[in-house]
Design an enzyme around this catalytic site. Structure first.
Site, PDB file in Angstrom:
ATOM      1  N   THR A   1      23.627 -14.255  -5.447  1.00  0.00           N
ATOM      2  CA  THR A   1      24.420 -13.066  -5.114  1.00  0.00           C
ATOM      3  C   THR A   1      23.475 -11.997  -4.580  1.00  0.00           C
ATOM      4  OG1 THR A   1      24.283 -12.295  -7.414  1.00  0.00           O
ATOM      5  CG2 THR A   1      26.248 -13.526  -6.790  1.00  0.00           C
TER       6      THR A   1
ATOM      7  N   LEU B   1      17.719 -14.171 -18.413  1.00  0.00           N
ATOM      8  CA  LEU B   1      16.479 -14.944 -18.383  1.00  0.00           C
ATOM      9  C   LEU B   1      15.374 -14.164 -17.685  1.00  0.00           C
ATOM     10  CD1 LEU B   1      17.939 -18.412 -17.278  1.00  0.00           C
ATOM     11  CD2 LEU B   1      17.682 -17.502 -19.602  1.00  0.00           C
TER      12      LEU B   1
ATOM     13  N   LYS C   1      25.792  -7.060 -18.025  1.00  0.00           N
ATOM     14  CA  LYS C   1      24.623  -7.555 -17.288  1.00  0.00           C
ATOM     15  C   LYS C   1      24.032  -6.461 -16.409  1.00  0.00           C
ATOM     16  CE  LYS C   1      21.771 -10.324 -15.080  1.00  0.00           C
ATOM     17  NZ  LYS C   1      20.561 -10.864 -15.689  1.00  0.00           N
TER      18      LYS C   1
ATOM     19  N   ASN D   1       5.202  -0.406 -19.433  1.00  0.00           N
ATOM     20  CA  ASN D   1       3.899  -0.620 -18.810  1.00  0.00           C
ATOM     21  C   ASN D   1       3.912  -0.020 -17.409  1.00  0.00           C
ATOM     22  OD1 ASN D   1       2.776  -2.154 -20.988  1.00  0.00           O
ATOM     23  ND2 ASN D   1       4.034  -3.878 -20.333  1.00  0.00           N
TER      24      ASN D   1
ATOM     25  N   CYS E   1      16.232  -9.607  -9.727  1.00  0.00           N
ATOM     26  CA  CYS E   1      17.333  -8.959 -10.454  1.00  0.00           C
ATOM     27  C   CYS E   1      17.376  -7.448 -10.284  1.00  0.00           C
ATOM     28  CB  CYS E   1      17.238  -9.297 -11.946  1.00  0.00           C
ATOM     29  SG  CYS E   1      17.523 -11.042 -12.310  1.00  0.00           S
TER      30      CYS E   1
END
Length: 434
Positions: free
Chosen positions: A86, A153, A207, A254, A263
């Site tokens: 996507t 993930l 999500k 960090n 993502c």
């Protein structure tokens, strides 16, 4: 149970192999015949630690199969997962759902008996409704339940994340679908993994909201890093000081050159577009996207300043690390794709090495690709660390110094201690530290 996995990209292949390792029979389906043949021959099209052994074990056990033909696998499946790409749509930043909708049309014509159709792909709120409409249009008699089951993930740790997740989110109000999803994830109940059942739209938003929050956290600490440099503070100590607060936590604090990958960039942008369409703008996320884009472009200025402060004409810059993070071969929206061209635009010649950044050779032009960090250092006027691969953490710095034209090290990941590097005779620049 029988599972059909549409798509053998990062999410589909990892999820399919892990479901097979749970004991289910899984068929992974892809229209790319070359990819399927490679998988059948034991090759893995992506780099993910441990995935090759996991796939081989389950193929040998007769639980994992690969094919270009969806008919038989979908017909026999208790659950069909849509795990296709996507990407951001050109021009407007919305998620391109064409592959998802094409998969839904194909599935509709093949299902036989009650089947759970699961969106594993990251999709905007309301996509499940559209999939439901597509299936009803193509097959009005189809007995299906469309479920949202987003993936969480991390590339480089995907197998561990699938098998020992913080949570599993399932979006459905259908009791039959809930029963199927419980059975699919039953091995996780033994580890007392929280499985959250929600409405489908809520699951889809979880999500995006999760990724946007993490992207915002990264961007926050990067801006604090700039402030630390301006006032003489240490961003690593600041991050530790706030990260010990249980309300904040230490992860994703960090400082570095900005987030990238498959993502965060596309999901934050898609959430911004979705929110605007709903007349409910997410201004924090809009600012996060803007600041992150600007940060990646600005990182080249650190190198220019470290070398001579003007430009890089006639200089050679060695670059260590090109992928967006270590333990992956993913180059999508990697900071290097902004930083390296900016260095070249400033007049530099660039030579680089990344342990798995093979795709960089197709994406970065006029770069000399070397075989190891020491080849990169040879003749360089500055050495730039963009990605914190483990093998860059224990370099033979005395050897590096001898190979370089000038001992200048620009560390965008703060993997070395300033005092240690300067004691070796290097001119050292890091992020958010004096």
């Amino acid at each position: 149970m029988h599972v059909a996995m549409i798509g053998t990209g990062y999410v589909g292949l990892v999820s399919g192999a892990c479901f097979a390792d749970f004991g289910h029979t899984v068929t992974c389906i892809d229209k790319d015949a070359g990819k399927i043949e490679r998988l059948k021959a034991g090759g893995i099209p992506i780099y993910e630690p441990g995935l090759d052994a996991l796939v081989a074990r389950n193929v040998e056990a007769g639980r994992l199969f690969f094919t270009t033909e969806a008919a038989e696998a979908v017909k026999n499946a208790d659950a069909v997962f849509i795990a296709v790409g996507t990407p951001s749509r050109r021009g407007d930043g919305h998620a391109d759902l064409s592959y998802v909708y094409a998969a839904a049309e194909e599935i509709a014509g093949l299902v036989d008996g009650f089947t759970v159709v699961v969106t594993k792909s990251t999709v905007p709120v309301g996509t499940g409704d559209e999939i439901e409409k597509i299936i009803a249009r193509v097959r009005p008699d189809a007995d299906v339940a469309v479920v949202s089951n987003p993936e969480f993930l991390r590339e480089g740790a995907a197998i561990e994340d699938f098998k020992r997740p913080d949570r599993v989110v399932v979006g459905t109000d259908d009791e039959r679908a809930r029963a199927v999803m419980r059975e699919l994830y039953r091995p996780l109940y033994l580890n007392e993994t929280p499985i959250q059942f929600t409405g489908r739209r809520t699951s889809e938003l979880i999500k995006y909201a999760g990724n946007a929050f993490l992207a915002m956290k990264i961007t926050f600490i990067n801006e604090i890093a700039d402030l630390c440099e301006a006032v003489g503070a240490d961003v690593q100590q600041v991050a530790r000081g706030i990260g010990l607060d249980g309300r904040i936590g230490s992860k994703f604090l960090n400082a570095g050159p900005g987030y990238g990958g498959s993502c965060f960039p596309k999901d934050t942008l898609a959430l911004v577009r979705t929110a605007r369409d709903a007349n409910s703008p997410v201004q924090l996320i809009e600012t996060t996207v803007k600041v992150n884009d600007e940060r990646k472009k600005a990182m080249a200025q650190k190198v220019i300043k470290a070398v001579d402060g003007q430009d890089l004409t006639g200089k050679t810059i060695g670059v260590l690390g090109l992928t967006f993070k270590p333990n992956t071969d993913d180059m999508r929206d990697a900071p290097s794709l902004d930083i390296v061209p900016a260095l070249q635009a400033a007049g530099a010649s660039v030579q680089a090495f990344d342990p798995e950044g093979h795709e960089a050779k197709h994406m970065l032009k006029h770069v000399q690709f070397k075989d190891d960090p020491y080849d990169v250092a040879e003749g360089a006027d500055a050495l730039l660390i963009i990605t914190e691969w483990d093998e860059f953490r224990a370099l033979d710095l005395d050897r590096i110094k001898l190979l370089m034209n000038k001992p200048v090290l620009v560390d965008l990941r703060n993997i070395y201690k300033p005092d240690d590097i300067r004691a070796r005779g290097f001119d050292y620049t890091s992020v958010g530290r004096a």
